[in-house]
Write an enzyme that holds these catalytic residues in place. Structure first.
Site, PDB file in Angstrom:
ATOM      1  N   HIS A  92     -22.013 -24.519   7.567  1.00 48.96           N
ATOM      2  CA  HIS A  92     -22.225 -24.871   8.896  1.00 48.96           C
ATOM      3  C   HIS A  92     -23.298 -23.903   9.355  1.00 48.96           C
ATOM      4  O   HIS A  92     -23.494 -22.793   8.878  1.00 48.96           O
ATOM      5  CB  HIS A  92     -20.997 -24.884   9.876  1.00 48.96           C
ATOM      6  CG  HIS A  92     -20.158 -23.415   9.879  1.00 48.96           C
ATOM      7  ND1 HIS A  92     -20.639 -22.354  10.667  1.00 48.96           N
ATOM      8  CD2 HIS A  92     -19.249 -23.194   8.808  1.00 48.96           C
ATOM      9  CE1 HIS A  92     -19.869 -21.449  10.347  1.00 48.96           C
ATOM     10  NE2 HIS A  92     -18.755 -21.912   9.498  1.00 48.96           N
ATOM     11  N   ASP A  94     -23.888 -22.860  12.674  1.00 51.67           N
ATOM     12  CA  ASP A  94     -23.690 -22.028  13.585  1.00 51.67           C
ATOM     13  C   ASP A  94     -22.843 -20.637  13.063  1.00 51.67           C
ATOM     14  O   ASP A  94     -22.291 -20.635  12.192  1.00 51.67           O
ATOM     15  CB  ASP A  94     -22.897 -22.258  14.461  1.00 51.67           C
ATOM     16  CG  ASP A  94     -21.471 -23.109  14.189  1.00 51.67           C
ATOM     17  OD1 ASP A  94     -21.398 -23.525  13.225  1.00 51.67           O
ATOM     18  OD2 ASP A  94     -20.495 -22.848  15.086  1.00 51.67           O
ATOM     19  N   ASP A 153     -20.858 -16.112   7.455  1.00 54.31           N
ATOM     20  CA  ASP A 153     -20.069 -17.162   7.801  1.00 54.31           C
ATOM     21  C   ASP A 153     -20.807 -18.086   9.057  1.00 54.31           C
ATOM     22  O   ASP A 153     -20.790 -17.619  10.026  1.00 54.31           O
ATOM     23  CB  ASP A 153     -18.890 -16.755   8.630  1.00 54.31           C
ATOM     24  CG  ASP A 153     -17.919 -17.808   9.068  1.00 54.31           C
ATOM     25  OD1 ASP A 153     -18.245 -19.134   8.616  1.00 54.31           O
ATOM     26  OD2 ASP A 153     -16.844 -17.575   9.881  1.00 54.31           O
ATOM     27  N   GLU A 187     -19.288 -25.712  14.117  1.00 51.06           N
ATOM     28  CA  GLU A 187     -17.951 -25.456  13.223  1.00 51.06           C
ATOM     29  C   GLU A 187     -17.237 -24.453  14.121  1.00 51.06           C
ATOM     30  O   GLU A 187     -15.930 -24.668  14.009  1.00 51.06           O
ATOM     31  CB  GLU A 187     -18.163 -25.260  11.764  1.00 51.06           C
ATOM     32  CG  GLU A 187     -16.939 -25.112  11.169  1.00 51.06           C
ATOM     33  CD  GLU A 187     -16.361 -23.957  10.910  1.00 51.06           C
ATOM     34  OE1 GLU A 187     -15.249 -23.944  10.246  1.00 51.06           O
ATOM     35  OE2 GLU A 187     -16.823 -23.039  11.305  1.00 51.06           O
ATOM     36  N   GLU A 188     -17.736 -23.463  14.348  1.00 48.72           N
ATOM     37  CA  GLU A 188     -16.984 -22.283  15.101  1.00 48.72           C
ATOM     38  C   GLU A 188     -16.241 -22.781  16.343  1.00 48.72           C
ATOM     39  O   GLU A 188     -15.256 -21.989  16.838  1.00 48.72           O
ATOM     40  CB  GLU A 188     -17.762 -21.069  15.181  1.00 48.72           C
ATOM     41  CG  GLU A 188     -18.496 -20.545  13.944  1.00 48.72           C
ATOM     42  CD  GLU A 188     -17.502 -20.033  13.073  1.00 48.72           C
ATOM     43  OE1 GLU A 188     -16.269 -19.822  13.624  1.00 48.72           O
ATOM     44  OE2 GLU A 188     -17.890 -19.254  11.998  1.00 48.72           O
ATOM     45  N   ASP A 210     -17.560 -22.002   2.583  1.00 54.00           N
ATOM     46  CA  ASP A 210     -17.294 -21.165   3.697  1.00 54.00           C
ATOM     47  C   ASP A 210     -15.912 -20.292   3.667  1.00 54.00           C
ATOM     48  O   ASP A 210     -15.421 -20.130   4.647  1.00 54.00           O
ATOM     49  CB  ASP A 210     -16.906 -22.520   4.941  1.00 54.00           C
ATOM     50  CG  ASP A 210     -16.865 -21.742   6.114  1.00 54.00           C
ATOM     51  OD1 ASP A 210     -17.437 -20.777   6.186  1.00 54.00           O
ATOM     52  OD2 ASP A 210     -16.413 -22.562   7.197  1.00 54.00           O
ATOM     53  N   HIS A 392     -17.091 -12.448  11.623  1.00 53.77           N
ATOM     54  CA  HIS A 392     -17.138 -12.653  13.113  1.00 53.77           C
ATOM     55  C   HIS A 392     -16.855 -11.028  13.540  1.00 53.77           C
ATOM     56  O   HIS A 392     -16.655 -10.759  14.589  1.00 53.77           O
ATOM     57  CB  HIS A 392     -15.715 -13.121  13.499  1.00 53.77           C
ATOM     58  CG  HIS A 392     -15.714 -14.768  13.319  1.00 53.77           C
ATOM     59  ND1 HIS A 392     -14.835 -15.725  13.870  1.00 53.77           N
ATOM     60  CD2 HIS A 392     -16.509 -15.249  12.306  1.00 53.77           C
ATOM     61  CE1 HIS A 392     -15.211 -16.660  13.446  1.00 53.77           C
ATOM     62  NE2 HIS A 392     -15.992 -16.664  12.496  1.00 53.77           N
TER      63      HIS A 392
END
Length: 421
Positions: A92, A94, A153, A187-188, A210, A392
């Protein structure tokens, strides 16, 4: 008999991986769950366009950027392997909004000395506290500078897929079937897949790239729901409030403290689910909050949904004249049963890691991937490690040798599926 290609040395893959990754993470693609459009941020368009141009520059012809920011490209099969099933690899675009992803300054440490790494604002990476960090002594790692997250990520997954594609194009002696490369937005936020162009996908199976440390594989995830909760108060001047006022802001606060602390993200791990307030706002008259619900079992999710309704009625009883409404919506479902129904998908994955000499282990995803939703839509999609840690967060880091390992696994999976005609 064809031999595995997993003996590709790191020094052949690092030049394909590290510059890409360092470039991708500098692109600000932080998604915004408060924006309904897909994609939710303009930076995702910028990275998607750059990836489209890069794929075309590698020599791929079938490359598309859809109106909702999905990049879909196809690597044609080797001569004689056209009848093999198509498989796909997803990552992904984002990054999460939990920590800023703007102006990322990745720090490449070529030969990590095994000691503490001082990072911005008093933060540090301590090998005594960071699982796997001490094992990287003498090896290359990349970490955030502490002012932002790193973005492994899922820019690591993008870089690993792109490096595998470039390697295969440069080594036509490695036979393979048709391969789809898919990069997805949002995705997030859990809002990217509703716009996914299923009609364009030809793959029998897919793999998201991922995951976390080397060897970790994921084929089951949470059932995920989101609850939007609204509080309506009864307002009067606070000086004359006795027996009349129903304070919506206080109603929301009361609701929040009734959520079980023992069933919060910070109090659970493994197969234990949770409630997580994500957003709360309001005033005397109205207030709103958003709660994420996670559970691996359907019955557990029913219990959680019923608990929210019970808490809502309790708050109403505490605040006469106030009203609480709960609107809950599914976000994605546990992919375990559907993946278990397609055993070949996992068998090839395990074989690819065995051939690469990597000790593998399955663990549940305490979250979800685009693969969760794609599996629900009929394409079994387990998740592969990337080598990243502390996603994150400002302490995010990734091991370069594990990125190389993920790239080798991708190449070997493509080779294995190419033999299935």
């Amino acid at each position: 008999m064809e031999s595995p290609v997993t003996t590709i040395p790191d020094n052949r893959l690092e030049p394909l991986l590290v510059p890409r990754f360092m470039n991708y993470v500098r692109c600000w693609t932080e998604s915004d769950r408060h924006v309904e459009e897909t994609p939710s941020s303009p930076g995702q368009w910028e990275l998607a366009q750059a990836l489209k141009d890069e794929l075309l520059g590698l020599g791929l012809v079938d490359v598309e950027l859809t109106p909702h920011c999905y990049v879909i490209a196809r690597l044609p099969a080797s001569i004689g392997r056209e009848g093999a099933p198509s498989i796909g690899f997803l990552a992904h675009l984002d990054t999460a909004g939990d920590v800023s992803g703007k102006d990322v300054k990745p720090q490449l440490v070529q030969a990590y000395n095994g000691e503490k790494i001082a990072i911005d604002d008093g933060l540090e990476l301590d090998p005594a506290k960071e699982p796997g960090l001490a094992d990287q002594a003498g090896k290359a790692i990349i970490h955030a500078d502490g002012s932002t997250l790193l973005g492994a990520d899922n820019k690591a997954g993008i870089a690993e897929i792109m490096a595998a594609v470039e390697y295969l194009l440069a080594h036509p002696e490695i036979p393979h079937g048709p391969v789809e490369i898919i990069f997805t937005p949002d995705e997030e936020t859990g809002k990217g897949l509703p716009e996914f162009p299923m009609g364009k996908v030809k793959s029998r199976a897919c793999y998201t790239v991922d995951g976390g440390p080397m060897g970790e594989l994921e084929a089951e995830c949470f059932n995920a729901w989101k609850a939007d909760i609204e509080f309506k108060g009864r307002v009067i001047h606070v000086g004359a409030a006795r027996g009349i006022l129903a304070n919506a802001a206080l109603m929301a606060a009361s609701f929040t403290v009734m959520l079980p602390r023992s069933e919060s993200p910070e109090a659970t791990d493994g197969y234990y689910g949770y409630y997580c307030p994500m957003d709360i706002s309001g005033n005397l008259e109205t207030a709103k909050m958003e709660v994420f619900l996670r559970d691996f079992e359907n019955e557990g999710m029913k219990r959680r949904l019923n608990a929210l309704e019970a808490i809502a009625r309790t708050v109403e009883a505490q605040f006469p004249g106030g009203q609480v409404t709960v609107q809950a919506h599914p976000q994605y479902y546990n992919m375990k049963d559907k993946i278990d129904g397609n055993p070949q998908v996992l068998e090839y994955l395990k074989t690819a890691l065995d051939n690469a000499g990597i000790v593998w282990r399955f663990k549940p995803i305490r979250g979800g991937t685009d693969g969760s939703r794609l599996t629900e839509l009929g394409i079994p999609t387990p998740n592969i490690f990337t080598g990243g840690r502390n996603f994150h967060s400002r302490l995010e880091w990734i091991a370069v040798n594990e990125m190389c390992a993920a790239c080798r696994v991708i190449i070997e999976l493509i080779r294995l599926w190419g033999k299935d005609k």
